[in-house]
Design a protein around this motif. Structure first.
Motif, mmCIF file in Angstrom:
data_model
loop_
_atom_site.group_PDB
_atom_site.id
_atom_site.type_symbol
_atom_site.label_atom_id
_atom_site.label_comp_id
_atom_site.label_asym_id
_atom_site.label_seq_id
_atom_site.Cartn_x
_atom_site.Cartn_y
_atom_site.Cartn_z
ATOM 1 N N GLU A 114 95.095 132.270 -14.007
ATOM 2 C CA GLU A 114 95.502 130.929 -13.587
ATOM 3 C C GLU A 114 94.297 130.111 -13.148
ATOM 4 O O GLU A 114 94.147 128.939 -13.526
ATOM 5 N N ASN A 115 93.430 130.737 -12.342
ATOM 6 C CA ASN A 115 92.230 130.042 -11.904
ATOM 7 C C ASN A 115 91.290 129.748 -13.068
ATOM 8 O O ASN A 115 90.623 128.706 -13.094
ATOM 9 N N TRP A 116 91.232 130.664 -14.034
ATOM 10 C CA TRP A 116 90.363 130.449 -15.175
ATOM 11 C C TRP A 116 90.847 129.281 -16.033
ATOM 12 O O TRP A 116 90.051 128.488 -16.520
ATOM 13 N N ASN A 117 92.178 129.159 -16.181
ATOM 14 C CA ASN A 117 92.743 128.016 -16.896
ATOM 15 C C ASN A 117 92.441 126.706 -16.165
ATOM 16 O O ASN A 117 92.135 125.684 -16.788
ATOM 17 N N LYS A 118 92.540 126.755 -14.837
ATOM 18 C CA LYS A 118 92.227 125.572 -14.032
ATOM 19 C C LYS A 118 90.746 125.218 -14.171
ATOM 20 O O LYS A 118 90.367 124.042 -14.256
ATOM 21 N N PHE A 119 89.902 126.251 -14.207
ATOM 22 C CA PHE A 119 88.463 126.035 -14.368
ATOM 23 C C PHE A 119 88.171 125.371 -15.716
ATOM 24 O O PHE A 119 87.400 124.408 -15.810
ATOM 25 N N MET A 120 88.805 125.869 -16.780
ATOM 26 C CA MET A 120 88.563 125.331 -18.109
ATOM 27 C C MET A 120 89.049 123.890 -18.228
ATOM 28 O O MET A 120 88.470 123.068 -18.930
ATOM 29 N N GLN A 121 90.129 123.566 -17.518
ATOM 30 C CA GLN A 121 90.712 122.231 -17.632
ATOM 31 C C GLN A 121 89.942 121.194 -16.826
ATOM 32 O O GLN A 121 89.712 120.077 -17.304
ATOM 33 N N THR A 122 89.556 121.537 -15.598
ATOM 34 C CA THR A 122 88.955 120.541 -14.708
ATOM 35 C C THR A 122 87.448 120.674 -14.538
ATOM 36 O O THR A 122 86.782 119.686 -14.216
ATOM 37 N N CYS A 123 86.902 121.863 -14.735
ATOM 38 C CA CYS A 123 85.476 122.067 -14.487
ATOM 39 C C CYS A 123 84.615 121.897 -15.732
ATOM 40 O O CYS A 123 83.459 121.491 -15.627
ATOM 41 N N VAL A 124 85.173 122.228 -16.890
ATOM 42 C CA VAL A 124 84.395 122.079 -18.125
ATOM 43 C C VAL A 124 83.980 120.624 -18.358
ATOM 44 O O VAL A 124 82.817 120.356 -18.701
ATOM 45 N N PRO A 125 84.883 119.629 -18.201
ATOM 46 C CA PRO A 125 84.436 118.233 -18.347
ATOM 47 C C PRO A 125 83.331 117.881 -17.358
ATOM 48 O O PRO A 125 82.390 117.165 -17.703
ATOM 49 N N HIS A 126 83.453 118.387 -16.122
ATOM 50 C CA HIS A 126 82.440 118.110 -15.112
ATOM 51 C C HIS A 126 81.104 118.731 -15.492
ATOM 52 O O HIS A 126 80.047 118.093 -15.376
ATOM 53 N N LEU A 127 81.124 119.982 -15.952
ATOM 54 C CA LEU A 127 79.900 120.645 -16.382
ATOM 55 C C LEU A 127 79.252 119.909 -17.550
ATOM 56 O O LEU A 127 78.026 119.742 -17.599
ATOM 57 N N PHE A 128 80.079 119.474 -18.488
ATOM 58 C CA PHE A 128 79.553 118.751 -19.644
ATOM 59 C C PHE A 128 78.926 117.435 -19.205
ATOM 60 O O PHE A 128 77.840 117.067 -19.668
ATOM 61 N N SER A 129 79.606 116.707 -18.309
ATOM 62 C CA SER A 129 79.073 115.438 -17.807
ATOM 63 C C SER A 129 77.766 115.654 -17.068
ATOM 64 O O SER A 129 76.807 114.890 -17.237
ATOM 65 N N LEU A 130 77.724 116.704 -16.252
ATOM 66 C CA LEU A 130 76.500 117.018 -15.507
ATOM 67 C C LEU A 130 75.360 117.338 -16.467
ATOM 68 O O LEU A 130 74.229 116.876 -16.285
ATOM 69 N N ALA A 131 75.659 118.140 -17.496
ATOM 70 C CA ALA A 131 74.629 118.510 -18.467
ATOM 71 C C ALA A 131 74.104 117.277 -19.192
ATOM 72 O O ALA A 131 72.892 117.139 -19.420
ATOM 73 N N VAL A 132 75.003 116.356 -19.546
ATOM 74 C CA VAL A 132 74.602 115.135 -20.249
ATOM 75 C C VAL A 132 73.665 114.300 -19.380
ATOM 76 O O VAL A 132 72.613 113.825 -19.839
ATOM 77 N N VAL A 133 74.028 114.120 -18.100
ATOM 78 C CA VAL A 133 73.207 113.316 -17.194
ATOM 79 C C VAL A 133 71.855 113.975 -16.963
ATOM 80 O O VAL A 133 70.806 113.321 -17.021
ATOM 81 N N VAL A 134 71.859 115.292 -16.687
ATOM 82 C CA VAL A 134 70.609 115.997 -16.395
ATOM 83 C C VAL A 134 69.685 115.994 -17.604
ATOM 84 O O VAL A 134 68.488 115.693 -17.490
ATOM 85 N N VAL A 135 70.217 116.329 -18.779
ATOM 86 C CA VAL A 135 69.392 116.369 -19.988
ATOM 87 C C VAL A 135 68.850 114.984 -20.320
ATOM 88 O O VAL A 135 67.662 114.827 -20.650
ATOM 89 N N SER A 136 69.700 113.957 -20.226
ATOM 90 C CA SER A 136 69.257 112.590 -20.505
ATOM 91 C C SER A 136 68.153 112.169 -19.544
ATOM 92 O O SER A 136 67.143 111.575 -19.952
ATOM 93 N N PHE A 137 68.338 112.488 -18.269
ATOM 94 C CA PHE A 137 67.346 112.114 -17.257
ATOM 95 C C PHE A 137 66.027 112.859 -17.474
ATOM 96 O O PHE A 137 64.947 112.259 -17.411
ATOM 97 N N LEU A 138 66.098 114.177 -17.735
ATOM 98 C CA LEU A 138 64.883 114.960 -17.925
ATOM 99 C C LEU A 138 64.123 114.526 -19.169
ATOM 100 O O LEU A 138 62.889 114.418 -19.152
ATOM 101 N N PHE A 139 64.849 114.264 -20.261
ATOM 102 C CA PHE A 139 64.203 113.797 -21.482
ATOM 103 C C PHE A 139 63.450 112.500 -21.211
ATOM 104 O O PHE A 139 62.299 112.337 -21.624
ATOM 105 N N ASP A 140 64.123 111.570 -20.537
ATOM 106 C CA ASP A 140 63.511 110.274 -20.272
ATOM 107 C C ASP A 140 62.309 110.417 -19.345
ATOM 108 O O ASP A 140 61.246 109.836 -19.588
ATOM 109 N N MET A 141 62.467 111.188 -18.264
ATOM 110 C CA MET A 141 61.399 111.328 -17.283
ATOM 111 C C MET A 141 60.182 112.039 -17.879
ATOM 112 O O MET A 141 59.035 111.605 -17.703
ATOM 113 N N LEU A 142 60.416 113.143 -18.606
ATOM 114 C CA LEU A 142 59.313 113.895 -19.192
ATOM 115 C C LEU A 142 58.609 113.101 -20.279
ATOM 116 O O LEU A 142 57.373 113.129 -20.385
#
Length: 310
Positions: A230-258
């Motif tokens: 149950e917790n894993w389903n909740k993780f996949m539903q609500t945390c995966v979008p957050h992880l993806f958004s975080l990865a997009v922001v971090v990668v975009s920022f690091l690419f630009d800064m470097l």
């Protein structure tokens, strides 16, 4: 009469050289950029209105998401209108005050993204790892305080950096980019000051701490969710979008800064422009789309609105 030395002149206008060499493609780029800006407004406003209208979405996670979308509009407003104007103009300049304001808005928007994503990570950690105390910890008053500091803290830190930059005596007015950022303005200073080094270093360290906190919270989240389907389903539903958004922001920022610090001068101008734009193009579009399609409540509410309008 011999003109005064450059360091004694008052810089009132900066020249932006990022658009040099693309005269034949200006109209095409203008149409594409305008279309992208309209899409950014459409997807972000859709999420914001959906969360505001539907009272069942007045929960911490969706409140943070609503602020994330609003921040996307705030950050892009500092870039797209001026960039679209420059594409139709023969001169690519920006006033001294306008340059500082643009840098302040872009930087504070990026930092606010990190703050809000850190809050969303904390919200998911409490909801999944400590569900019994979730409602006592994430009260309406506390969520409002979190959101307040998520906006005020980045703005205050970047404002300090901007003020430090504004007090520096400049020996140039040429910015090799399509928009202003504090680091490039600081590079025009006649001499480096301690403040222009310490304050940005503190800001980088402060938001690196955000990244460490998010990593720590997700280590605990994954450990907790592995023991329960149950917790894993909740993780996949609500945390995966957050992880993806975080990865997009971090990668975009690091690419630009470097790239900004170590990029080669032999790279084509078009690629330089893309590297400069991607932090203001990819996250504002991807974030609302990811949450809009992944989170069941928002997707269902969007479908209801669509059916009613039909």
């Amino acid at each position: 009469v011999r003109p005064p030395p450059l360091q004694q002149r008052l810089v009132t206008v900066f020249t932006l050289s990022g658009l040099s060499g693309i005269a034949n493609y200006k109209i095409t780029i203008f149409i594409f950029t305008l279309l992208c800006y309209c899409v950014i407004w459409l997807v972000n406003v859709t999420i914001i209105v959906t969360v505001i209208v539907d009272k069942s979405l007045h929960e911490p996670m969706y409140i943070f998401l609503c602020n994330l979308c609003f921040n996307g509009l705030y950050g892009t407003a500092a870039f797209y209108p001026k960039f679209l104007y420059d594409l139709l103009s023969t001169t690519h300049v920006i006033s001294y005050a306008g340059c500082l304001l643009q840098g302040l808005m872009v930087h504070s928007s990026i930092c606010t993204d990190f703050s809000l994503l850190a809050l969303m990570a904390y919200d998911r950690y409490v909801a999944i790892c400590r569900p019994l105390v979730y409602h006592s910890l994430m009260t309406t008053q506390r969520v409002c305080i979190f959101v307040f500091f998520a906006w005020v803290t980045p703005f205050s830190l970047i404002l300090m950096s901007t003020i430090t930059t504004a007090t520096s005596r400049l020996c140039g007015s040429h910015i090799p980019r399509i928009y202003c950022i504090n680091w490039l303005i600081s590079n025009l200073a006649c001499s480096a000051s301690v403040a222009t080094i310490i304050i940005p270093a503190f800001n980088y360290t402060f938001y690196f701490g955000h990244a460490v906190f998010v990593f720590w919270s997700y280590v605990h989240l994954i450990k907790t969710c592995q023991s329960s389907k149950e917790n894993w389903n909740k993780f996949m539903q609500t945390c995966v979008p957050h992880l993806f958004s975080l990865a997009v922001v971090v990668v975009s920022f690091l690419f630009d800064m470097l790239y900004m610090r170590f990029g080669s001068k032999e790279i084509p101008q078009s690629f330089e422009n893309f590297m400069a734009m991607e932090i203001l193009f990819i996250p504002p579009i991807i974030n609302p789309l990811m949450y809009g399609f992944k989170l069941t409540q928002i997707r269902n509410r969007r479908n209801v609105i669509y059916i009613v309008n039909q």
